[in-house]
Design a protein around this motif. Structure first.
Motif, short mmCIF file in Angstrom:
data_model
loop_
_atom_site.label_atom_id
_atom_site.label_comp_id
_atom_site.label_asym_id
_atom_site.label_seq_id
_atom_site.Cartn_x
_atom_site.Cartn_y
_atom_site.Cartn_z
N ALA A 23 21.01 -0.45 49.93
CA ALA A 23 22.30 -1.16 50.37
C ALA A 23 21.81 -2.47 51.20
O ALA A 23 22.45 -3.43 51.27
CB ALA A 23 22.94 -0.18 51.25
N SER B 128 18.52 -6.47 48.39
CA SER B 128 18.73 -6.86 46.92
C SER B 128 17.30 -7.26 46.30
O SER B 128 16.66 -7.49 46.86
CB SER B 128 19.76 -7.87 47.13
OG SER B 128 18.99 -9.17 47.55
N LEU C 99 26.16 -4.79 40.05
CA LEU C 99 27.22 -5.39 41.01
C LEU C 99 26.83 -6.73 41.52
O LEU C 99 27.66 -7.76 41.54
CB LEU C 99 27.79 -4.40 41.94
CG LEU C 99 28.75 -3.24 41.62
CD1 LEU C 99 28.74 -2.53 42.52
CD2 LEU C 99 29.99 -3.75 41.17
N ARG C 100 25.57 -6.78 41.99
CA ARG C 100 25.18 -7.90 42.82
C ARG C 100 24.67 -9.05 41.75
O ARG C 100 25.14 -10.26 42.17
CB ARG C 100 23.84 -7.31 43.49
CG ARG C 100 24.35 -6.72 44.95
CD ARG C 100 23.42 -6.53 45.78
NE ARG C 100 23.57 -5.84 47.15
CZ ARG C 100 22.63 -5.01 47.53
NH1 ARG C 100 21.70 -4.52 46.79
NH2 ARG C 100 23.28 -4.36 48.64
N SER D 251 27.51 -11.46 40.40
CA SER D 251 27.86 -12.82 40.79
C SER D 251 26.62 -13.36 41.67
O SER D 251 26.96 -14.05 42.59
CB SER D 251 28.96 -12.36 41.89
OG SER D 251 28.68 -11.36 42.87
N SER E 100 31.75 0.43 43.42
CA SER E 100 31.39 -0.20 44.58
C SER E 100 31.92 0.21 45.85
O SER E 100 30.96 0.29 46.77
CB SER E 100 31.87 -1.63 44.12
OG SER E 100 31.59 -2.55 45.62
N ASP F 149 29.83 2.70 49.34
CA ASP F 149 29.74 2.84 50.87
C ASP F 149 30.57 3.91 51.64
O ASP F 149 30.65 4.03 52.84
CB ASP F 149 30.75 1.36 51.35
CG ASP F 149 29.68 0.43 51.22
OD1 ASP F 149 28.53 0.37 51.12
OD2 ASP F 149 30.23 -0.73 51.16
N LEU G 73 32.88 -13.11 47.48
CA LEU G 73 32.70 -12.22 46.28
C LEU G 73 31.12 -11.78 46.52
O LEU G 73 30.77 -10.55 46.29
CB LEU G 73 32.64 -12.93 45.06
CG LEU G 73 34.15 -13.15 44.36
CD1 LEU G 73 33.76 -13.82 43.00
CD2 LEU G 73 34.51 -11.62 44.07
N ARG G 74 30.32 -12.53 46.97
CA ARG G 74 28.99 -12.34 46.91
C ARG G 74 28.67 -11.22 48.10
O ARG G 74 27.99 -10.12 48.04
CB ARG G 74 28.21 -13.50 47.13
CG ARG G 74 27.72 -13.86 45.52
CD ARG G 74 26.85 -15.19 45.82
NE ARG G 74 26.68 -15.89 44.48
CZ ARG G 74 26.64 -17.39 44.51
NH1 ARG G 74 26.66 -17.96 45.35
NH2 ARG G 74 26.43 -17.55 43.02
N ARG H 158 30.55 -9.36 49.75
CA ARG H 158 31.36 -8.30 49.70
C ARG H 158 30.50 -7.00 49.08
O ARG H 158 30.48 -5.96 49.63
CB ARG H 158 32.50 -8.19 48.59
CG ARG H 158 33.22 -7.06 48.44
CD ARG H 158 34.44 -6.95 48.10
NE ARG H 158 34.61 -7.52 46.54
CZ ARG H 158 35.55 -7.14 45.85
NH1 ARG H 158 36.49 -6.14 46.22
NH2 ARG H 158 35.53 -7.54 44.54
N SER H 159 29.46 -7.36 48.10
CA SER H 159 28.62 -6.21 47.85
C SER H 159 26.99 -6.75 48.41
O SER H 159 26.07 -6.57 47.53
CB SER H 159 28.50 -6.21 46.20
OG SER H 159 27.99 -7.49 45.52
N GLY H 160 26.94 -7.50 49.58
CA GLY H 160 25.78 -8.27 49.83
C GLY H 160 25.01 -7.29 50.63
O GLY H 160 25.00 -6.04 50.40
N ARG I 133 29.49 -7.41 54.91
CA ARG I 133 30.18 -6.55 54.06
C ARG I 133 31.50 -6.25 54.73
O ARG I 133 32.61 -6.35 54.45
CB ARG I 133 29.37 -5.32 53.56
CG ARG I 133 28.89 -5.60 52.06
CD ARG I 133 28.09 -4.26 51.85
NE ARG I 133 26.98 -4.31 52.67
CZ ARG I 133 26.09 -3.12 52.70
NH1 ARG I 133 26.84 -2.00 52.53
NH2 ARG I 133 25.28 -3.03 53.71
N ILE J 95 35.21 -7.15 53.72
CA ILE J 95 36.26 -6.05 53.22
C ILE J 95 37.36 -6.34 54.22
O ILE J 95 38.64 -5.93 53.59
CB ILE J 95 35.66 -4.84 53.37
CG1 ILE J 95 34.46 -4.78 52.15
CG2 ILE J 95 36.42 -3.59 53.38
CD1 ILE J 95 33.59 -3.51 52.16
#
Lengths: 210, 210
Positions: free
Chosen positions: A26, A29, A111-112, A115, A167, A171, B111-112, B114-116, B122, B126
């Motif tokens: 998490a 990346s 997912l990462r 984008s 996604s 979490d 967008l990025r 959010r799953s960063g 995050r 969110i």
DNA sequence: AAATACAGTGTACACATGTACGCTTAAATT
DNA sequence: AATTTAAGCGTACATGTGTACACTGTATTT
């Protein structure tokens, strides 16, 4: 000709791939991974990396390929379960959620990078997801006798919803909350299926009226 | 008391924010920006950065806040247009797509991250998206007289679909293709609306039968 | 008018990064 | 048996990074 050497090379190549995968989390990346870190985790000297990949990018694309493979295994598994009977939507969502639980990092990667910052990565991920979508489209079209375009729109929307739920699931620790999410996702997919069935029927009626 | 000094400080703070925003692009994510780069773009010495933010993270959270603001402006704009009449779904999607075209980088940030990789980021993203979702839920519930939970599920699915479409739109140059995407998105939202309306009606019938 | 606070600068440092280069050692080829 | 190939290593270097620290000049406060 047996290739003791080639065999060993393949082995350390896997070491690198697994090292990279195991460092994803998490908080980490792929793009934040350095070549040196991966090499170290694999137990290699930094410069040995180059014997296997020209680039971190090349390693990354390999990982995306692996992720696509995982995705396809998922589909096969879901199909097997569906063949045994039960709600198609429910089984699909549950199978998907199991994947998330066991392969969180692979899924996070997809997912990462979808984008992400590298055009090559984005293209690769999008290709895998598109493949997934198309498979679903074909299934829907055949199983529910849908209009082709409608089937595509349904498949597309369904994949979007499921990936987004996946996604979110990443979490969530609480088992109960996860189940709630699953139920909501299933319901949302039913919304879509319902709307799609209706539009398809309407289109067919219009065609027959001619 | 007029605050010539405070005024100047606010000004260079904006310089930093704008510098960061202007450096975002398809190829450049916030997390790949360095403190020094941002300071340079703003025309400041690296160490001057610290007079305004303790961290790049703090700057990032500020940007997320700005993005949330943009999102809320979007909602207001859509509501105004809706009040003038027309298809709610169509107007919403079109307004959203306009935002993407004019504020691509801000949207990419959301967008990025959010799953960063940063939990704080995050959470912030969110929160903004949830706020957006809740607004939509309230609207749907009231306008279509829906069951509360159904309204939430519809809002949630709709936001997911629209954001995903927005993400796709960022990668499309061709105007015609973009329009096609808009049309498909609108259709998908109608699927969802249709399914939600039906479930809500069914639930109400069940309640009245008691 | 004198003292203070503080935005912005420039220098300096320790650290991590990618990668060029030459070496070693053992498998593969001749 | 002699030669070649190539995986993996260690050293070395240039570059970019965050940030500590001492400084300057000017708006603000005393």
């Amino acid at each position: 000709m047996s290739g003791v050497r080639a065999q060993q090379k393949e082995k350390t190549r896997r070491l690198l791939i697994d090292a990279a995968l195991s460092q994803l989390s998490a908080e980490r990346s792929f793009s934040s991974l350095s070549l040196r870190e991966v090499a170290k985790e694999a137990g290699l000297a930094p410069t040995s990396f180059y014997r296997h990949f020209t680039d971190m990018d090349e390693l990354g694309l390999t990982l995306v390929d692996e992720a696509g493979l995982t995705l396809r295994q998922l589909m096969r598994q879901a199909r097997q379960r569906i063949a045994k009977g039960g709600s198609v939507i429910q089984i699909s969502v549950e199978t998907f959620m199991e994947l998330i639980e066991s392969n969180g990092n692979v899924f996070r990667l997809l997912l990462r990078e979808r984008s992400g910052t590298s055009a090559a990565f984005r293209a690769a991920v999008i290709r895998e997801i598109r493949y997934f979508t198309m498979e679903l489209r074909d299934y829907l079209q055949q199983a529910n006798d849908l209009d082709a375009e409608v089937a595509f729109m349904q498949a597309n929307a369904a994949v979007t919803i499921v990936f987004s739920a996946g996604s979110d699931a990443l979490d969530i620790d609480d088992k109960y909350e996860r189940e709630l999410l699953s139920k909501q996702t299933i319901q949302q997919l039913r919304f879509i299926a319902r709307g799609a069935a209706e539009l398809s029927a309407r289109r067919k009626a219009a065609r027959n009226a001619k």
